[in-house]
Enzyme design. Sequence first.
Site, mmCIF file in Angstrom:
data_model
loop_
_atom_site.group_PDB
_atom_site.id
_atom_site.type_symbol
_atom_site.label_atom_id
_atom_site.label_comp_id
_atom_site.label_asym_id
_atom_site.label_seq_id
_atom_site.Cartn_x
_atom_site.Cartn_y
_atom_site.Cartn_z
ATOM 1 N N ASP A 258 0.828 -1.210 0.000
ATOM 2 C CA ASP A 258 0.000 0.000 0.000
ATOM 3 C C ASP A 258 0.867 1.268 0.000
ATOM 4 O O ASP A 258 1.639 1.499 0.937
ATOM 5 C CB ASP A 258 -0.898 -0.076 1.253
ATOM 6 C CG ASP A 258 -1.996 0.956 1.255
ATOM 7 O OD1 ASP A 258 -2.006 1.830 0.371
ATOM 8 O OD2 ASP A 258 -2.846 0.895 2.160
ATOM 9 N N ASP A 318 -10.461 4.223 -1.680
ATOM 10 C CA ASP A 318 -11.083 3.229 -0.790
ATOM 11 C C ASP A 318 -12.596 3.179 -0.952
ATOM 12 O O ASP A 318 -13.261 4.220 -0.982
ATOM 13 C CB ASP A 318 -10.767 3.566 0.675
ATOM 14 C CG ASP A 318 -9.311 3.289 1.011
ATOM 15 O OD1 ASP A 318 -8.511 3.029 0.092
ATOM 16 O OD2 ASP A 318 -8.977 3.341 2.202
HETATM 17 C C1 GLA Z 1 -5.476 2.296 2.636
HETATM 18 C C2 GLA Z 1 -5.957 1.171 1.739
HETATM 19 C C3 GLA Z 1 -7.016 0.386 2.470
HETATM 20 C C4 GLA Z 1 -6.433 -0.174 3.751
HETATM 21 C C5 GLA Z 1 -5.871 0.949 4.610
HETATM 22 C C6 GLA Z 1 -5.094 0.412 5.806
HETATM 23 O O1 GLA Z 1 -6.461 3.247 2.891
HETATM 24 O O2 GLA Z 1 -6.433 1.677 0.520
HETATM 25 O O3 GLA Z 1 -7.508 -0.668 1.651
HETATM 26 O O4 GLA Z 1 -5.431 -1.107 3.438
HETATM 27 O O5 GLA Z 1 -4.998 1.775 3.873
HETATM 28 O O6 GLA Z 1 -4.503 1.406 6.562
#
Ligand code: GLA
Length: 495
Positions: A258, A318
Site C-alpha cells: 500500500d 477506498d
Molecule cells: C489504505 C488502503 C485500504 C487499507 C488501509 C489500511 O487506505 O487503501 O484498503 O489497506 O490503507 O490502513
Amino acid sequence: MKKSGLFAALIGFAFATSGFGQNVTGKWIAPWRVLDNGEQNRIYLDLHQSGTQITGTLNTIGHLYPLEGTMTGTHFELFSNKKDTRPRVAGEIAGGELHLTRNADHFTAVPAKAGDEYPTIERIAPPALHDVKYNGMAKTPPMGWNSWNLFAAKIDDATVRGMADAMVSSGMRDAGYVYVNIDDTWEGVRDAQGNLGSNKKFPDMKALADYVHSKGLKLGIYSSPGPRTCADYPGSYGHELQDAKTFAAWGIDYLKYDWCGARMIYQNDDLQAVYQKMGDALLQSGRPILYSLCEYGDGKVEAWGAKVGGNLWRTTGDISDTWVSMIANIEKQVPTAPFAGPGHWNDPDMLEIGNGHMTDDEYRTHMSLWALTASPLLAGNDVRSMTPATKAILLNREVLDVDQDTLGKQASPVKSGELETWVKPLADGSVVVGVVNMGATETVANIKASDLGLRAGVKSARDVWAHTNVTFTNGSYSAKVPSHGVLMLRVSAKK
Ligand code: GLA
C-alpha cells in the site's frame, strides 16, 4: 479600581474568552495514539495564521499533510484537500493550547520545542526499470477475505483464526475464497538486525499461517513501500528483500502493498520502479507470493502493473459501504478494461457485502458488477455471522463462475443511463449481461440479443440470480428490476 480600569479589564476578559486576538501561528506538538506495537504516535503541527486564514502542515509518524482552513472565533477547521468533506483536524485555541479533534480522537497540543519535529527520511533512489517475470499466479481473479473493511485496526490472531474456521464451515473456501488476508496494524517493530516482527495482537505469525494452511486456506499480509503504512505502522522502505524473506519464512501467500507512506519520499512518477522493487523481492523470497498493488488507481497503474509482477492493482480510492461509493468505484474502473487478463487484474477494492449499510438488492448489484468486471473478490464482512441473504450472495456459484471465467475479460458498459448495461464475453462463447437499475423505482429491463452481439440469435439463457432458465421471445427478454437491483443473464448463442 477606576471606571476606565474596570472597562479595560472587562475588554481584556472578553478578548481572552472570545479568542479574539489569539493566533495559532507556530509549531505545536500533541501526543496522539499509542500504536499496537507500543510506539507513541504524535501530531506535529506547523501553522501560520493571517487574519482568519490558516495554512500549514500536519505531521504524524508516517504522514505529512498540507493544511488549509479558517478560524471562526476560537474554532478552526483545517483540510488537506479541497475535496475533503471533513477536516483533517479541527480544534479550539484556549489558554495557549490547541484542543484538537481528529476523527473520533480528542487531544491537546502545546507549543513545540526544537527537536520535537519528526526527522526527515533520506530518499533511496528507485531502481532502473525492467520487466519482472510473471509469478504464474492468479490465472483467475483472486478470491478470499480481508480484515480492513469491517475490522480496521481491531484485528488479531483469534479473529483471523475464527474467520478461517468460518471460511470452511460456511462453504466460502470450497467456493474458491481461499485467501485470508490480514490488512494494516499487524506490524511490530524492527529488531537490531532490521527484522520486522508482528505486534501483540499477532503473537506468532508462523503459527497462525500453519493454522490457516491446515484449513486448506492461504494467508495474506500487508505492507507499504514507504517507511510507514497508512495507519502509521512500519513499512518495508529500505527492507524490501528482508521483509519478503520474513513473509516467506512465516508462510505468507499474498502481499497487499500500500503506497500511503511512500508519499513522504516519492512522487507518482516513481510508482512503477518502487513497486518493481518489491516485485523482484517477492520472486527472490523463496515462496510463491501473490502480489497486490494498492495505489488507488494513481500513476496509470494499469499500463505497468503487470510489468512489476503485480497480480492485481487498485484502480480506485477506498470503497465504503454505500451505494454511491460502490458505483463510483466500478465506474472509475471502466477505462482500464483492456488491461485485465489472466494473471493480472484491475481491483476496484474489496467487497462490502454483508456489512449492513446497503440493501440486499444493492449487494447483489455489487457482487454482479465485480463478477462482470473480473474483479478480485475479497469479502470484507464477518464471515462468522453471515445472514442467509449475505451467504446466498457471496456463495452464488453461477455468479462466481462469471467472475472466475478463464477468458478473463472485464465487462464494459454498453448502455448507460437509468438502466446501465454491462456485457462480458465468456470462454465458452456465451456472454453475460447485467442490467443495473440506477433509478429510485422498479423498472422493466428489456434485453435484446442484438445488444449482446448475438446475431444468429439466442440458444439458451439463464437468470443467474433466480437460478432459472429464461426464454428470449422475438430476440428479446424483459423482466422487472428493483431500484438499485440487477438482472443478470448468462446467454449462449446459436451457432
Ligand atoms: C489504505 C488502503 C485500504 C487499507 C488501509 C489500511 O487506505 O487503501 O484498503 O489497506 O490503507 O490502513
